[in-house]
Enzyme design. Structure first.
Site, PDB file in Angstrom:
ATOM      1  N   ARG A 237       0.861  -1.186   0.000  1.00 36.74           N
ATOM      2  CA  ARG A 237       0.000   0.000   0.000  1.00 36.74           C
ATOM      3  C   ARG A 237       0.897   1.235   0.000  1.00 36.74           C
ATOM      4  O   ARG A 237       1.923   1.280   0.695  1.00 36.74           O
ATOM      5  CB  ARG A 237      -0.911   0.045   1.243  1.00 36.74           C
ATOM      6  CG  ARG A 237      -2.069  -0.930   1.234  1.00 36.74           C
ATOM      7  CD  ARG A 237      -3.103  -0.637   0.131  1.00 36.74           C
ATOM      8  NE  ARG A 237      -4.224  -1.549   0.181  1.00 36.74           N
ATOM      9  CZ  ARG A 237      -4.344  -2.658  -0.565  1.00 36.74           C
ATOM     10  NH1 ARG A 237      -3.420  -2.984  -1.448  1.00 36.74           N
ATOM     11  NH2 ARG A 237      -5.426  -3.420  -0.464  1.00 36.74           N
ATOM     12  N   GLU A 266      -4.094   7.238  -5.418  1.00 38.72           N
ATOM     13  CA  GLU A 266      -4.325   6.470  -6.645  1.00 38.72           C
ATOM     14  C   GLU A 266      -5.641   6.897  -7.272  1.00 38.72           C
ATOM     15  O   GLU A 266      -6.611   7.110  -6.531  1.00 38.72           O
ATOM     16  CB  GLU A 266      -4.375   4.963  -6.332  1.00 38.72           C
ATOM     17  CG  GLU A 266      -3.041   4.459  -5.799  1.00 38.72           C
ATOM     18  CD  GLU A 266      -3.050   2.967  -5.425  1.00 38.72           C
ATOM     19  OE1 GLU A 266      -4.052   2.276  -5.710  1.00 38.72           O
ATOM     20  OE2 GLU A 266      -2.069   2.511  -4.844  1.00 38.72           O
ATOM     21  N   HIS A 285      -1.478  -0.298  -9.843  1.00 40.42           N
ATOM     22  CA  HIS A 285      -2.061  -1.212  -8.841  1.00 40.42           C
ATOM     23  C   HIS A 285      -2.635  -2.460  -9.525  1.00 40.42           C
ATOM     24  O   HIS A 285      -3.844  -2.715  -9.473  1.00 40.42           O
ATOM     25  CB  HIS A 285      -3.143  -0.482  -8.017  1.00 40.42           C
ATOM     26  CG  HIS A 285      -3.448  -1.176  -6.715  1.00 40.42           C
ATOM     27  ND1 HIS A 285      -3.759  -0.510  -5.565  1.00 40.42           N
ATOM     28  CD2 HIS A 285      -3.499  -2.498  -6.377  1.00 40.42           C
ATOM     29  CE1 HIS A 285      -3.992  -1.373  -4.584  1.00 40.42           C
ATOM     30  NE2 HIS A 285      -3.834  -2.595  -5.062  1.00 40.42           N
TER      31      HIS A 285
END
Ligand SMILES: NC(=O)C1=CN([C@@H]2O[C@H](COP(=O)(O)OP(=O)(O)OC[C@H]3O[C@@H](n4cnc5c(N)ncnc54)[C@H](O)[C@@H]3O)[C@@H](O)[C@H]2O)C=CC1
Ligand SMILES: O=C(O)C(=O)CO
Length: 319
Positions: A237, A266, A285
């Protein structure tokens, strides 16, 4: 009356049908500013929720007084306030295991791409800049035989360690909440302090959950401890890292490079300096993002939700 389930991420049709056999559904492909009010309104009668990629605030949960279970299509549970779930007696189901190998593959792609400059040099070819035999300016650094430092030796960390040991002959150092005798026996992994790991590893790979203890665990002091030749890999993360400190360490060559699948914000904002650094490989991601794995995650999340609403044992509860 069937229980009511709010679906807040697009699911494959066969899974929608599986849910429809038992529940009344309100379906959203994703939650945006345009449909947020409808989503909140639907929660008023919801017994279950299933979805991903959306921070679920306590205010949203307060809007769902009949809720029993939220089933997230992810292993990470940092989109939720776990204490709130405990206090209210709500179940939070997640999807550990089924995404371990795909995510470990992505991490190895980041290790290889950053060490061998795969993205940068593929762009060099496409831009028509390959005009003669390549020289030192295009060289990378070895991966095989280099020391891998894993911070977080859980499911995914161990899968990365197996690839490193069996495939690339890499000595493995690790730091974790507790030692892992199996990784030590089978992979020759050595448990060390975080500081020793940072000082000795050629690749520092973070594979931790985001928790109050791990938030901003990596900042300027940690980057200063690393070798100048070290490559930093983060697919866990973004908020585990002080991103401004990482950018500074990459800009002033305190470390050699980074491979990143996750970011503080993000999607990564267009003005991020990370996008301008040639020594950074940045992915959107995609850790678990293969057709097979995303399907397995969605199937597991649906199974968890059904069990929870039937009052049966739920195999994968985070709370
Ligand atoms: N980029 C992506 O698409 C993906 C990212 N992830 C992230 O990876 C994380 C890890 O997933 P798994 O390996 O399945 O979890 P896991 O729970 O099996 O492993 C986490 C490890 O971190 C260790 N740990 C936790 N807090 C620590 C601390 N303060 N200090 C030292 N060690 C600590 C635990 O002991 C455990 O061994 C997830 O929580 C998620 O955030 C997971 C899947 C895909
Ligand atoms: O499962 C997770 O936690 C992810 O980040 C995406 O697979």
């Amino acid at each position: 009356m069937k229980p009511h389930v709010v679906v807040y991420k697009k699911l494959p049709e066969h899974l929608v049908q599986r849910l429809q056999a038992e529940f009344d559904l309100t379906l959203f492909d994703r939650i945006t500013d345009d449909n947020r009010a409808d989503f909140i309104a639907a929660l008023a009668t919801a017994h279950g929720m299933i979805g991903a990629s959306l921070p679920i605030t306590n205010a949203m949960l307060e809007a769902a007084p009949q809720l029993k279970i939220v089933s997230t299509i992810s292993v990470g549970v940092d989109n939720f306030d776990l204490d709130y779930f405990r206090q209210r007696g709500l179940m939070l189901a997640h999807t550990p295991g089924v995404l371990t190998e795909a995510t470990a593959d992505t991490i190895f792609a980041l290790i290889l791409a950053s060490a061998r400059r795969v993205v940068e040099l593929a762009e060099y070819v496409k831009a028509g800049r390959w005009k003669g035999s390549i020289g030192e300016a295009q060289f990378g650094v070895n991966v095989h035989g280099k020391t891998l430092g894993l911070i977080g030796m859980g499911r995914i960390g161990s899968a990365v360690a197996r690839r490193a040991h069996h495939g690339f002959g890499m000595p493995i150092l690790y730091h974790n909440r507790r030692p892992d005798p199996e990784a030590e026996r089978e992979l020759g992994a050595r448990y060390v302090s975080k500081e020793d790991l940072l000082a000795q590893a050629d690749f520092v790979c973070v594979m931790l959950p985001l928790t109050p203890q791990t938030e901003r665990m990596f900042g300027a002091p940690e980057f200063a401890l690393m070798k100048r030749s070290a490559i930093f890999i983060n697919a866990s993360r973004g908020r585990i890292v002080d991103e401004a400190a990482l950018i500074a360490a990459l800009q002033d060559k305190t470390i050699h490079g980074a491979g990143l699948d996750v970011f503080e914000v993000e999607p990564l904002p267009l003005q991020s300096p990370l996008l301008k650094l040639p020594n950074v490989v940045a992915l959107p991601h995609i850790g678990s993002a293969t057709h097979e794995t995303r399907l397995a995650m969605a199937e597991l999340a649906v199974t968890n939700l059904i069990a929870g609403l039937r009052g049966e044992p739920v195999a994968h509860l985070a709370v």
